[in-house]
Enzyme design. Structure first.
Site, PDB file in Angstrom:
ATOM      1  N   GLU A  55      46.812  -2.008  16.240  1.00 23.46           N
ATOM      2  CA  GLU A  55      45.786  -2.191  17.255  1.00 23.46           C
ATOM      3  C   GLU A  55      45.863  -3.656  17.701  1.00 23.46           C
ATOM      4  O   GLU A  55      45.366  -4.553  17.019  1.00 23.46           O
ATOM      5  CB  GLU A  55      44.401  -1.879  16.685  1.00 23.46           C
ATOM      6  CG  GLU A  55      43.290  -2.040  17.710  1.00 23.46           C
ATOM      7  CD  GLU A  55      41.898  -2.000  17.109  1.00 23.46           C
ATOM      8  OE1 GLU A  55      40.971  -1.570  17.813  1.00 23.46           O
ATOM      9  OE2 GLU A  55      41.737  -2.409  15.940  1.00 23.46           O
ATOM     10  N   ASP A  59      44.396  -1.881  11.639  1.00 21.63           N
ATOM     11  CA  ASP A  59      43.201  -2.238  12.399  1.00 21.63           C
ATOM     12  C   ASP A  59      43.158  -3.733  12.698  1.00 21.63           C
ATOM     13  O   ASP A  59      43.498  -4.556  11.846  1.00 21.63           O
ATOM     14  CB  ASP A  59      41.971  -1.836  11.576  1.00 21.63           C
ATOM     15  CG  ASP A  59      40.658  -2.011  12.316  1.00 21.63           C
ATOM     16  OD1 ASP A  59      40.502  -1.397  13.380  1.00 21.63           O
ATOM     17  OD2 ASP A  59      39.794  -2.750  11.819  1.00 21.63           O
ATOM     18  N   ASP A  87      29.352   1.247   9.331  1.00 21.87           N
ATOM     19  CA  ASP A  87      30.249   1.169  10.492  1.00 21.87           C
ATOM     20  C   ASP A  87      31.194   2.361  10.497  1.00 21.87           C
ATOM     21  O   ASP A  87      32.403   2.222  10.672  1.00 21.87           O
ATOM     22  CB  ASP A  87      31.033  -0.150  10.482  1.00 21.87           C
ATOM     23  CG  ASP A  87      31.858  -0.352  11.759  1.00 21.87           C
ATOM     24  OD1 ASP A  87      31.541   0.290  12.781  1.00 21.87           O
ATOM     25  OD2 ASP A  87      32.827  -1.141  11.722  1.00 21.87           O
ATOM     26  N   HIS A 102      38.889   6.245  19.531  1.00 18.18           N
ATOM     27  CA  HIS A 102      37.648   6.390  18.786  1.00 18.18           C
ATOM     28  C   HIS A 102      36.665   5.255  19.041  1.00 18.18           C
ATOM     29  O   HIS A 102      35.534   5.307  18.578  1.00 18.18           O
ATOM     30  CB  HIS A 102      37.970   6.458  17.289  1.00 18.18           C
ATOM     31  CG  HIS A 102      38.689   5.228  16.799  1.00 18.18           C
ATOM     32  ND1 HIS A 102      39.992   4.964  17.148  1.00 18.18           N
ATOM     33  CD2 HIS A 102      38.282   4.196  16.023  1.00 18.18           C
ATOM     34  CE1 HIS A 102      40.354   3.814  16.600  1.00 18.18           C
ATOM     35  NE2 HIS A 102      39.345   3.328  15.915  1.00 18.18           N
TER      36      HIS A 102
END
Length: 561
Positions: A250, A205, A65, A319
């Protein structure tokens, strides 16, 4: 206004630049970008006006990933360099005035992480509770998967122990059990390690995912009954170790839910948060040539419910997929029709896998307006590498990889990213009209009309205007629906900013009731000024896709125009 205040809360008027080390600059010709190469480009970033460098994951990984499947939170992917080279990069960046933040991945690990390898050995292994397990077959959770093209459940059966483990993302990324105090301590140690090496904070994240209690045992749910208390404890730990470090979260949730993630008026959880709702409104407004959706989104920010030290991070591209999940279905289809009409341009029916220049068909007027708008919005601008030169995407690459192609430095083979042959590059270079023969840093630096020159100017002006990051925001009333006219005021410093999202020229009448007759509006992007008349009004001309930054200058104001 005291300009010295801006050095205390540096994130309030920073210019953040996100990059992936492996696709930025290859110093040794093996086809993979590295820390030694990135260090050679720090002066370029400083020249651009960047003040904070955000590094995507560079930790050891199986690479399933793009680095977000971490197998060692303390390590450095050996393809990219060593701890010593990380320290050299950080030292060089700080010498040039750049802070450095890194990704903090606390929702999950790789299934190759030593913790998970131990956890799946037996049900009574000491690391078993580092993850979330269930013994009974899970219900249908296909509607909860993040990547519906790859997964059909958020639970995966481990054949050795016969139990299922939780994974909100891919099955090779098992979710950590954040309720476990040992996990919490381990995460704090990871943060402390990188802070000790000079890092200035973390981009956190998937924050809402790791704060939920799905699948936890009753005991863990009891221990984790106040998830935000844990986020608050991370912030407290961060501030103890480094008073100036930040947590940039995020968090793609509605505005009313964002208040809690900021820590409300106490501001004791996330320092900053990406404005996903504002980003999506920008694309809807650009698709319609109607500024009202963006104005509405900006006015809905819950600024009266959060600390003045907290901050929104604005972006046009990141991204990941360009998600449009907070738009209605009909609104999403409008954006698809305008910017990604072909199925291969879309992802999961909810987002786009494109960069902005191809979406705007390379129109320099629209591109420059869009980036002027990014820097003019209240908050902190975030750039994704390559945006400053107008890079495109590679639609042949799957999913989010379409926008993670090598940085285009020159028109040479390999785009000046690497001297390795094409077959050895970490990712294919973009081809076609947005390939390096047409879009690259070297040529843009010598073109006075390039997007690079424009964004460099925007960054400079933004840094000269702290009211954009610190001030009170207000939409100004005027009759042109294609125009966003807004004002940012911080103490006596004030700016008026206008952006025309439509192709037609307009004249925008504005009345500034807070100012006196004769007050000057000084243009910060070109020579010129205008003056309020006896009605405290002024007419401002805008070309199609035009924009103006105007400083409100009163008698006795000693700021440089």
């Amino acid at each position: 206004m005291r300009i010295t205040d801006t050095s205390d809360l540096w994130w309030k008027n920073a210019v953040i630049y996100c990059l992936d080390v492996e696709t930025y600059f290859d110093s040794d010709g093996d086809g993979v970008g590295d820390f030694a190469g990135l260090a050679q480009r720090v002066d370029y970033l400083a020249e651009l006006g960047v003040t904070c460098l955000w590094l995507m994951p560079f930790y050891p990984t199986p690479g399933k990933d793009d680095g977000y499947d971490v197998s060692d939170f303390y390590g450095v992917d050996p393809r990219l360099g060593t701890h010593g080279e990380v320290v050299e990069l950080v030292r060089t960046a700080k010498d040039r005035g750049l802070r450095v933040i890194v990704d903090l991945l606390v929702n999950h690990t790789s299934d190759q992480h030593p913790w998970f390898k131990e956890a799946r050995k037996s049900k009574d292994n000491p690391y078993r509770d580092y993850y979330v397990w269930r013994s009974d077959p899970p219900p249908d959770t296909s509607d909860q998967v993040v990547f519906p093209d790859q997964e059909d459940s958020i639970w995966e059966k481990d054949e050795k122990t016969g139990e299922w483990y939780l994974h909100h993302f891919y099955k090779h990324q098992p979710d950590l059990n954040i309720a476990n105090r040992q996990v919490q301590d381990a995460i704090a140690k990871v943060m402390g390690f990188w802070l000790q090496l000079g890092i200035d904070g973390f981009r956190v994240d998937a924050v809402p995912f790791f704060l939920n209690d799905l699948g936890m045992s009753d005991r863990d749910k009891h221990d984790f009954s106040e998830p935000h208390e844990y986020l608050r404890s991370l912030r407290q730990f961060l501030q103890r170790r480094s008073g100036e470090a930040i947590l940039l979260g995020e968090v793609n949730v509605p505005f009313e839910d964002q208040v809690e993630f900021f820590g409300g008026t106490n501001g004791d959880e996330l320092t900053m948060m990406f404005d996903f709702i504002g980003m999506q409104a920008i694309y809807l407004s650009m698709a319609r040539a109607d500024a009202r959706p963006l104005a509405k989104a900006l006015e809905q920010r819950p600024l009266d419910q959060i600390s003045p030290d907290s901050q929104y991070a604005n972006f046009l591209r990141n991204h990941d997929e360009l998600t449009l999940d907070k738009l209605s279905e009909s609104e999403r289809q409008e954006v698809f029709a305008a910017f990604g009409p072909e199925p291969e341009m879309q992802l999961f029916g909810r987002g786009l896998k494109r960069r902005l220049p191809p979406m705007l068909e390379g129109d320099p007027r629209r591109l420059k307006m869009a980036y002027s708008l990014l820097f003019a919005l209240p908050g902190t601008p975030v750039l994704f590498y390559g945006e400053e030169i107008g890079m495109g995407e590679n639609l042949e690459l799957s999913g989010r990889m379409a926008v993670r192609t090598p940085m285009q430095w020159t028109d040479e083979p390999g785009a000046g990213f690497s001297t390795a042959p094409a077959r050895k590059l970490v990712a294919p270079v973009v081809t076609g009209g947005f390939g390096p023969e047409h879009v690259n840093v070297a040529s843009a630096r010598h073109d006075p009309d390039s997007l690079l020159r424009h964004i460099t100017l925007m960054a400079q002006r933004y840094r000269e205007c702290p009211e954009l990051g610190w001030g009170e925001f207000r939409v100004l009333e005027q009759p042109e629906i294609s125009v966003l006219a807004h004002r940012c005021t911080w103490d006596e410093a004030s700016m008026v900013l206008l952006h025309n999202l439509g192709p037609e020229s307009v004249v925008v009448p504005l009345t500034l009731d807070d100012d006196e007759e004769g007050t000057l509006l000084v243009d910060l992007l070109e020579e010129g000024e205008c003056r309020l008349d006896e009605r405290r009004s002024v007419d401002l001309a805008l070309e199609g896709y035009g924009y103006r930054w105007l400083r409100v200058q009163r008698p006795g104001d000693r700021r440089l125009p």
